[in-house]
Scaffold this active site. Structure first.
Site, PDB file in Angstrom:
ATOM      1  N   MET A   1       0.837  -1.181   0.000  1.00 14.00           N
ATOM      2  CA  MET A   1       0.000   0.000   0.000  1.00 14.00           C
ATOM      3  C   MET A   1       0.886   1.250   0.000  1.00 14.00           C
ATOM      4  O   MET A   1       2.005   1.213  -0.487  1.00 14.00           O
ATOM      5  CB  MET A   1      -0.962  -0.012   1.194  1.00 14.00           C
ATOM      6  CG  MET A   1      -1.939  -1.184   1.163  1.00 14.00           C
ATOM      7  SD  MET A   1      -3.082  -1.115  -0.224  1.00 14.00           S
ATOM      8  CE  MET A   1      -3.947  -2.660  -0.040  1.00 14.00           C
ATOM      9  N   CYS A   2       0.443   2.335   0.610  1.00 13.79           N
ATOM     10  CA  CYS A   2       1.143   3.617   0.537  1.00 13.79           C
ATOM     11  C   CYS A   2       1.011   4.326   1.879  1.00 13.79           C
ATOM     12  O   CYS A   2       0.351   3.846   2.803  1.00 13.79           O
ATOM     13  CB  CYS A   2       0.547   4.497  -0.564  1.00 13.79           C
ATOM     14  SG  CYS A   2       0.348   3.672  -2.168  1.00 13.79           S
ATOM     15  N   ARG A   3       1.656   5.472   1.978  1.00 17.31           N
ATOM     16  CA  ARG A   3       1.542   6.356   3.133  1.00 17.31           C
ATOM     17  C   ARG A   3       1.313   7.771   2.599  1.00 17.31           C
ATOM     18  O   ARG A   3       1.847   8.143   1.555  1.00 17.31           O
ATOM     19  CB  ARG A   3       2.807   6.352   3.982  1.00 17.31           C
ATOM     20  CG  ARG A   3       3.281   5.004   4.497  1.00 17.31           C
ATOM     21  CD  ARG A   3       2.512   4.530   5.732  1.00 17.31           C
ATOM     22  NE  ARG A   3       1.256   3.889   5.348  1.00 17.31           N
ATOM     23  CZ  ARG A   3       0.339   3.473   6.222  1.00 17.31           C
ATOM     24  NH1 ARG A   3       0.525   3.667   7.512  1.00 17.31           N
ATOM     25  NH2 ARG A   3      -0.754   2.886   5.810  1.00 17.31           N
ATOM     26  N   ASN A 119      -4.659   5.730  -0.525  1.00 18.33           N
ATOM     27  CA  ASN A 119      -3.955   4.551  -0.054  1.00 18.33           C
ATOM     28  C   ASN A 119      -4.949   3.405  -0.050  1.00 18.33           C
ATOM     29  O   ASN A 119      -6.019   3.510   0.555  1.00 18.33           O
ATOM     30  CB  ASN A 119      -3.398   4.765   1.359  1.00 18.33           C
ATOM     31  CG  ASN A 119      -2.811   3.497   1.942  1.00 18.33           C
ATOM     32  OD1 ASN A 119      -2.263   2.675   1.225  1.00 18.33           O
ATOM     33  ND2 ASN A 119      -2.939   3.327   3.254  1.00 18.33           N
TER      34      ASN A 119
END
Length: 285
Positions: A1-3, A119
């Protein structure tokens, strides 16, 4: 995923949040604690509104800077963050869920004065992509430049009325994704935390079809931020309405961060901020 993070308040240099906190977004690109991946090195991006909007009733188109390398080693990002000052900005570090590592797939995405970052993912996106793309308004379709589910979610929300009703449009987008997934036999298709802004207000959404959403936090008050970062002179001058929304906290001071509740969204605006329930609805109304 992401931040990701989003800031709204007194104008500050981007480096104050991207680099200076102990667990800054740049630190999270290497050492995320709450994400699906520890390392988020598949690109990055920042989007910001200028310090001088040209007047209280005029918001200019935001600037965007994106790169395909890891944020922790990008010298251009470091130089930019040292020089750019903004009252409202968003930043994102990417961990790809399958689409290509290329500049057009890096967040934030921009359309006119709107910024969007995400996200999460749409499960079995290749299986659903054709039906989702065909729902985008024909006048908006030429502005899709990448191949991510995140950008398509943005243009679906624009199609469903984002410019007039942000929460309603995002609810219709989520409902349409879930309805489309059900037709294809895809269970629990949507996982998202989303930030969106038009330069005056900031909305942040936390939702997943399986009700097990990725983490999302907001700062409780500017007083807590000052206590968390006493070394930061910019925060000593910040207004009472200064807020930060983050995928994971920038530091460990108890009480400085509150989680956005499951299936809810927050709106940061002049005067009264709010947290409200989020419920997907039929998207093709």
């Amino acid at each position: 995923m992401c931040r990701w993070l989003a800031y709204s308040g007194s104008p500050i240099m981007l480096e104050e949040l991207l680099y200076k906190p102990a667990h800054s977004l740049i630190d999270q690109s290497l050492h995320a604690r709450m994400g699906a991946e520890t390392t988020n090195g598949d690109g990055f991006g920042i989007g910001w509104y200028p310090d001088d909007h040209g007047g209280p009733d005029r918001v200019v188109e935001p600037a965007v800077f994106r790169g395909t390398g890891p944020a922790w080693s990008d010298q251009n990002l470091r130089e930019l963050a040292r020089c750019v000052r903004s009252p409202l900005f968003v930043a994102h570090i990417r961990a790809s869920t399958g689409t290509a590592v290329q500049q057009t797939n890096c967040h934030p995405f921009r359309y006119e004065r709107w910024l969007w970052l995400h996200n999460g993912s749409i499960r079995d996106y290749p299986k659903l992509k054709r039906d989702l793309v065909l729902a985008v308004d024909a006048s908006l379709y030429p502005y899709i430049t990448g191949s991510t589910d995140s950008e398509l979610m943005f243009f679906l929300a624009l199609t469903f009325g984002l410019r007039d009703d942000v929460p309603g449009a995002v609810e219709r987008m989520a409902g349409f994704v879930e309805t489309t997934a059900a037709r294809h036999g895809v269970a629990d298709p949507l996982q998202m935390t989303v930030a969106v802004s038009e330069g005056k207000r900031l909305w942040a959404f936390r939702y997943s079809s399986g009700h097990a959403s990725r983490s999302l936090f907001f700062s409780t008050s500017v007083h807590a931020l000052r206590a968390l970062h006493p070394e930061n002179p910019a925060l000593r001058k910040a207004s009472e309405e200064t807020r930060i929304i983050v995928s994971e906290p920038l530091g460990d001071l108890p009480g400085a961060w509150n989680p956005v509740p499951e299936s809810c969204y927050a709106v940061v605006q002049e005067g009264h901020d709010a947290i409200r329930r989020f419920s997907p609805r039929g998207g093709a109304e």
